[in-house]
Design a protein around this motif. Structure first.
Motif, short mmCIF file in Angstrom:
data_model
loop_
_atom_site.label_atom_id
_atom_site.label_comp_id
_atom_site.label_asym_id
_atom_site.label_seq_id
_atom_site.Cartn_x
_atom_site.Cartn_y
_atom_site.Cartn_z
N SER A 163 -7.75 30.09 16.82
CA SER A 163 -8.49 28.85 16.92
C SER A 163 -7.72 27.88 17.81
O SER A 163 -6.53 28.06 18.09
CB SER A 163 -8.68 28.24 15.53
N LEU A 164 -8.41 26.81 18.25
CA LEU A 164 -7.77 25.85 19.15
C LEU A 164 -6.53 25.20 18.54
O LEU A 164 -5.55 24.95 19.24
CB LEU A 164 -8.76 24.76 19.57
N ASP A 165 -6.56 24.93 17.24
CA ASP A 165 -5.41 24.29 16.62
C ASP A 165 -4.33 25.29 16.24
O ASP A 165 -3.27 24.90 15.72
CB ASP A 165 -5.82 23.46 15.40
N GLY A 166 -4.57 26.58 16.49
CA GLY A 166 -3.58 27.60 16.21
C GLY A 166 -3.41 27.93 14.75
O GLY A 166 -2.53 28.73 14.39
N ARG A 167 -4.25 27.40 13.89
CA ARG A 167 -4.06 27.60 12.45
C ARG A 167 -4.95 28.69 11.86
O ARG A 167 -4.92 28.94 10.66
CB ARG A 167 -4.26 26.28 11.70
N THR A 168 -5.73 29.33 12.72
CA THR A 168 -6.55 30.47 12.28
C THR A 168 -6.38 31.60 13.29
O THR A 168 -6.48 31.38 14.50
CB THR A 168 -8.03 30.09 12.18
N MET A 169 -6.11 32.78 12.78
CA MET A 169 -6.12 33.98 13.60
C MET A 169 -7.36 34.80 13.27
O MET A 169 -7.65 35.05 12.09
CB MET A 169 -4.88 34.85 13.37
N PHE A 170 -8.09 35.20 14.30
CA PHE A 170 -9.24 36.08 14.13
C PHE A 170 -8.82 37.51 14.49
O PHE A 170 -8.15 37.72 15.50
CB PHE A 170 -10.40 35.62 15.01
N PHE A 171 -9.24 38.46 13.67
CA PHE A 171 -8.80 39.85 13.82
C PHE A 171 -9.94 40.76 13.37
O PHE A 171 -10.56 40.49 12.33
CB PHE A 171 -7.53 40.08 12.99
N ASN A 172 -10.22 41.82 14.11
CA ASN A 172 -11.42 42.62 13.89
C ASN A 172 -11.14 43.94 13.18
O ASN A 172 -10.26 44.71 13.59
CB ASN A 172 -12.11 42.93 15.22
N ASP A 173 -11.91 44.20 12.14
CA ASP A 173 -12.02 45.51 11.51
C ASP A 173 -13.25 46.16 12.16
O ASP A 173 -14.38 46.02 11.68
CB ASP A 173 -12.21 45.34 10.00
N THR A 174 -13.02 46.85 13.26
CA THR A 174 -14.12 47.28 14.13
C THR A 174 -15.07 48.23 13.43
O THR A 174 -16.29 48.05 13.49
CB THR A 174 -13.55 47.89 15.42
N VAL A 175 -14.55 49.25 12.78
CA VAL A 175 -15.42 50.27 12.17
C VAL A 175 -16.31 49.66 11.10
O VAL A 175 -17.48 50.03 10.95
CB VAL A 175 -14.58 51.43 11.62
N ARG A 176 -15.79 48.68 10.35
CA ARG A 176 -16.59 48.03 9.31
C ARG A 176 -17.38 46.84 9.85
O ARG A 176 -17.96 46.08 9.08
CB ARG A 176 -15.69 47.58 8.16
N ARG A 177 -17.37 46.64 11.17
CA ARG A 177 -18.20 45.63 11.85
C ARG A 177 -17.89 44.21 11.37
O ARG A 177 -18.78 43.36 11.27
CB ARG A 177 -19.69 45.91 11.64
N THR A 178 -16.61 43.93 11.09
CA THR A 178 -16.25 42.67 10.47
C THR A 178 -15.18 41.94 11.28
O THR A 178 -14.17 42.53 11.66
CB THR A 178 -15.72 42.91 9.05
#
Length: 304
Positions: A163-178
């Motif tokens: 996120s812009l404020d650096g306080r959230t990391m987004f990470f993908n569980d690709t096979v589970r589409r999440t």
């Protein structure tokens, strides 16, 4: 309640390099070189596309290469190979292998990754066969300083982005589409509680590589669905969609002089002869102009 981010304006998609990559990935825009680095994981190739001059270079390594970032503390790049991290200098071909953090997981390989704002490189692993939930996420601060930050239990991991404020990391569980959102401490580089940010419907394929723009919006490549989608960073609502002429879209990065060109990689992997005949640009590098500005790619070692 926060207001929804505005929808970006999109130009026409163009093919900038019909490379026919088996598994295109690993996009990273170099501000200092005004060039896009990207890779073909399975063919062990590193590519560099320089829009200003039209120059296109490629290097073949002796190992799979999946993610790339520029260094501040030395020449060249930090990269993920099949088993771990390395320094690579395209100018000389010098490769220095570094930490290999999961020797016991012999069926795994590294996949996607990038640096955070403090110059730490985050690389995720996956089961090579895309079946077993053996993927993990590693934080690489430098040689001898690699930690397993999250034992994900994902068969295929992708991302991350922040996120812009650096306080959230987004990470993908690709096979589970999440797409997961983790609380993130920028100072220490540690992960906190996670929540589901977004689930892909079956017809939308699988979430692959992604990036964040200067308005905080997430841009996510859809493996198996021939598109890239743009999402509000709070609600996850879809704001725009880029349609591509081939199914397997794998990664995205903003580049160009104003960081308003969205570069998009694709793959020929798992497409049959009939599909390849219908999708002659499978494995190409694409670009689309937007009114969205990206963020400069974080450099490795900036303050790690």
């Amino acid at each position: 309640m926060s207001l929804q981010a505005p929808a970006p304006a999109l130009g026409s998609v163009r093919c900038v390099w019909p490379a026919a990559a088996t598994l295109g990935e690993g996009t990273c825009w170099s501000v200092r070189e005004q060039s896009l680095y990207w890779v073909d994981i399975l063919e062990k190739r590193l590519y560099r596309h320089t829009p200003g001059t039209g120059e296109q270079r490629q290097w073949t390594l002796d190992d799979t290469i999946s993610a790339v970032a520029e260094r501040t503390d030395g020449p060249g790049l930090v990269v993920t190979l099949r088993r771990g991290f390395a320094f690579y200098e395209p100018a000389t071909g010098a490769l220095r292998r570094l930490d290999e953090p999961e020797p016991e997981r012999t069926a795994n390989r590294f996949n996607d990754g990038k640096c955070d704002a403090h110059g730490r490189f985050w690389g995720g692993t996956m089961d090579t066969a895309c079946r077993e939930p053996t993927g993990a996420l590693y934080r690489f601060d430098g040689p001898g300083r690699c930690v397993r930050a999250f034992d994900a239990g994902f068969a295929v991991s992708n991302g991350p982005t922040w996120s812009l404020d650096g306080r959230t990391m987004f990470f993908n569980d690709t096979v589970r589409r999440t797409v997961h959102a983790f609380a993130f401490d920028p100072a220490s580089g540690t992960l906190g509680a996670s929540r589901v940010f977004l689930r892909f419907e079956r017809g939308d394929g699988f979430p692959d590589g992604m990036t964040t723009d200067a308005a905080g919006r997430l841009w996510i490549a859809h493996w198996g669905a021939a598109c890239v989608s743009c999402h509000d960073p709070d609600s996850g609502a879809e704001l725009a969609r880029v349609s591509l002429p081939t199914d397997h879209i794998s990664n995205v990065a903003f580049g160009g002089p104003a960081l308003k060109t969205l570069f998009i990689t694709s793959a020929r992997f798992e497409l049959g002869p009939g599909q390849l005949a219908e999708q002659p640009l499978a494995g190409a590098l694409f670009a689309v102009e937007t009114d969205a500005a990206g963020l400069p790619a974080n450099l490795f070692g900036a303050s790690a």
